[in-house]
Design a protein around this motif. Structure first.
Motif, short mmCIF file in Angstrom:
data_model
loop_
_atom_site.label_atom_id
_atom_site.label_comp_id
_atom_site.label_asym_id
_atom_site.label_seq_id
_atom_site.Cartn_x
_atom_site.Cartn_y
_atom_site.Cartn_z
N ALA A 53 34.16 -11.70 82.65
CA ALA A 53 33.27 -10.63 83.10
C ALA A 53 33.50 -9.36 82.28
CB ALA A 53 33.49 -10.36 84.58
N VAL A 54 34.77 -9.08 81.94
CA VAL A 54 35.09 -7.89 81.14
C VAL A 54 34.45 -7.99 79.76
CG1 VAL A 54 36.96 -6.66 80.00
CG2 VAL A 54 37.25 -7.44 82.32
N LEU A 55 34.52 -9.17 79.16
CA LEU A 55 33.91 -9.35 77.85
C LEU A 55 32.40 -9.16 77.90
CD1 LEU A 55 35.97 -12.42 76.58
CD2 LEU A 55 36.12 -10.06 75.78
N ALA A 56 31.79 -9.53 79.01
CA ALA A 56 30.35 -9.32 79.17
C ALA A 56 30.02 -7.83 79.13
CB ALA A 56 29.87 -9.94 80.48
N VAL A 57 30.82 -7.02 79.81
CA VAL A 57 30.60 -5.57 79.79
C VAL A 57 30.83 -5.01 78.39
CG1 VAL A 57 31.49 -3.36 80.64
CG2 VAL A 57 31.16 -5.25 82.22
N PHE A 58 31.86 -5.52 77.72
CA PHE A 58 32.13 -5.05 76.36
C PHE A 58 30.93 -5.32 75.44
CE2 PHE A 58 33.78 -5.41 72.05
CZ PHE A 58 34.53 -4.24 71.95
N VAL A 59 30.34 -6.49 75.58
CA VAL A 59 29.18 -6.83 74.75
C VAL A 59 28.00 -5.92 75.08
CG1 VAL A 59 27.44 -8.61 74.30
CG2 VAL A 59 29.86 -9.22 74.39
N LEU A 60 27.78 -5.67 76.37
CA LEU A 60 26.64 -4.84 76.78
C LEU A 60 26.79 -3.38 76.38
CD1 LEU A 60 26.03 -6.34 80.33
CD2 LEU A 60 24.51 -6.53 78.37
N TYR A 61 28.04 -2.89 76.33
CA TYR A 61 28.30 -1.48 76.02
C TYR A 61 29.08 -1.32 74.71
CZ TYR A 61 26.86 -0.18 80.76
OH TYR A 61 26.13 0.02 81.91
N TRP A 62 28.88 -2.22 73.77
CA TRP A 62 29.69 -2.23 72.57
C TRP A 62 29.56 -0.94 71.77
CZ3 TRP A 62 27.73 -1.82 67.62
CH2 TRP A 62 26.35 -2.05 67.46
N ARG A 63 28.38 -0.34 71.73
CA ARG A 63 28.23 0.91 70.99
C ARG A 63 29.10 2.02 71.58
NH1 ARG A 63 22.97 -1.12 70.82
NH2 ARG A 63 22.11 -1.36 68.71
N ARG A 64 29.16 2.07 72.90
CA ARG A 64 29.98 3.08 73.56
C ARG A 64 31.46 2.85 73.25
NH1 ARG A 64 29.01 7.76 76.81
NH2 ARG A 64 27.14 6.73 77.58
N PHE A 65 31.91 1.61 73.31
CA PHE A 65 33.32 1.33 73.06
C PHE A 65 33.71 1.58 71.61
CE2 PHE A 65 32.83 -1.21 76.98
CZ PHE A 65 33.90 -0.69 77.69
N PHE A 66 32.85 1.23 70.67
CA PHE A 66 33.15 1.51 69.27
C PHE A 66 33.14 3.02 69.00
CE2 PHE A 66 32.29 -3.01 68.48
CZ PHE A 66 33.32 -3.29 67.58
N VAL A 190 35.32 1.71 82.72
CA VAL A 190 36.75 1.82 83.04
C VAL A 190 37.35 0.45 83.30
CG1 VAL A 190 38.43 2.74 84.70
CG2 VAL A 190 36.55 4.17 83.90
N SER A 191 36.53 -0.47 83.82
CA SER A 191 37.06 -1.79 84.18
C SER A 191 37.59 -2.56 82.98
CB SER A 191 35.97 -2.63 84.87
OG SER A 191 34.97 -3.03 83.93
N VAL A 192 37.03 -2.31 81.80
CA VAL A 192 37.41 -3.10 80.63
C VAL A 192 38.89 -2.92 80.27
CG1 VAL A 192 37.01 -3.44 78.16
CG2 VAL A 192 35.07 -3.24 79.73
N PRO A 193 39.36 -1.70 79.99
CA PRO A 193 40.79 -1.58 79.63
C PRO A 193 41.73 -1.92 80.78
CG PRO A 193 39.79 0.59 79.85
CD PRO A 193 38.67 -0.40 79.88
N ILE A 194 41.38 -1.55 82.01
CA ILE A 194 42.32 -1.77 83.10
C ILE A 194 42.39 -3.25 83.46
CG2 ILE A 194 40.77 -1.49 85.11
CD1 ILE A 194 43.07 0.31 86.27
N MET A 195 41.28 -3.99 83.33
CA MET A 195 41.32 -5.42 83.64
C MET A 195 41.99 -6.21 82.51
SD MET A 195 37.64 -5.81 85.54
CE MET A 195 37.64 -7.60 85.57
N PHE A 196 41.82 -5.74 81.27
CA PHE A 196 42.57 -6.36 80.18
C PHE A 196 44.07 -6.20 80.43
CE2 PHE A 196 38.96 -6.59 77.11
CZ PHE A 196 39.24 -7.86 76.62
N ALA A 197 44.47 -4.98 80.80
CA ALA A 197 45.88 -4.72 81.04
C ALA A 197 46.42 -5.56 82.19
CB ALA A 197 46.09 -3.23 81.32
#
Length: 265
Positions: A53-66, A190-197
């Motif tokens: 699920a985290v990877l799905a958010v990363f793909v959807l918001y990739w411009r923001r994360f980069f 916020v879920s992406v880094p905290i769920m990875f961790a």
């Protein structure tokens, strides 16, 4: 049930519920008990499968994360959510999570505690939905540092399986003056880094329980979670401005009653 199909079912459940305020972990724990997928390895799977699920958010918001990778631009752009917002929102849950990780996994990963937290989280959602707090952050980029830290404090409630990360943070955001959509999008980021961790911490602590034979099981769950979460996130953002959060609370209450009848009577 065959472990492969258990992984598929739990991956679908995770993808559907991770970003809804209904508790994905709670759903997976209850579903796992229904299909007989339990034990220490199952507990680890229930956490690791969230990566899909985290990877799905990363793909959807990739411009923001980069955009965050450009530290100078990210930290100097006061008109947009930046790394300071993310750090402030992560800090409380990271500190509390590290301190209580073993206790949470030992005492709170059970159907009884999940049913209690489903109800408690539903009450918080209703309180937030009916509160008449003046909205000062209509979009995610309007969120202040103070609001980001406050949302992070509410996120600590999600350490209790069944409470729901999105439920606690969206409710917290509303009570702190953000719109539902702004709180939801900020929760996703916020879920992406905290769920990875959280996932890699759990993998490290559970390394003695796992083997290469488990790789296929985990990959299957991750894939199912990723595909379903891509659809669920887009759908949720399209309806959240029109749908009262209280409906999710009512769903949580009904779910708690149904599973109580199934599992304890």
């Amino acid at each position: 049930m065959n472990d492969f199909w258990s992984a598929v079912i739990l991956g679908i459940v995770e993808g559907l519920t991770e970003f809804l305020p209904v508790s994905s972990t709670g759903h997976m724990i209850l579903t796992a008990h229904l299909i007989g997928f339990t034990g220490e390895k199952a507990k680890t799977f229930e956490i690791v499968v969230q990566l899909g699920a985290v990877l799905a958010v990363f793909v959807l918001y990739w411009r923001r994360f980069f955009g965050f990778l450009n530290l100078k631009r990210s930290l100097s752009n006061s008109g947009r959510v930046n790394l300071i917002h993310i750090a402030l929102a992560m800090l409380p849950a990271v500190v509390v999570g590290l301190a209580l990780h073993d206790l949470v996994k030992k005492y709170l990963f059970g159907p009884g505690t999940v049913l209690i937290s489903l109800v408690a989280g539903g009450i918080l959602i209703i309180i937030a939905d009916r509160a008449r707090v003046r909205v000062t952050a209509e979009t995610m980029d309007d969120i202040t540092y103070k609001q980001a830290f406050g949302i992070g404090l509410f996120q600590c409630l999600a350490l209790w399986p069944g409470f729901s990360r999105s439920g606690s943070t969206i409710s917290g955001g509303i009570l702190l003056g953000t719109s539902q959509k702004a709180a939801a999008e900020f929760t996703f980021i916020v879920s992406v880094p905290i769920m990875f961790a959280a996932t890699f911490l759990d993998l490290y602590k559970s390394r003695d329980l796992l083997s290469m034979d488990d790789l296929g099981l985990f990959v299957t769950g991750l894939a199912a979670s990723f595909i379903v979460a891509m659809i669920a996130v887009v759908t949720f953002l399209n309806i959240i401005k029109r749908l009262s959060l209280s409906w999710f609370a009512y769903y949580r209450f009904v779910l708690a009653i149904v599973f109580y009848l199934i599992l304890f009577l």
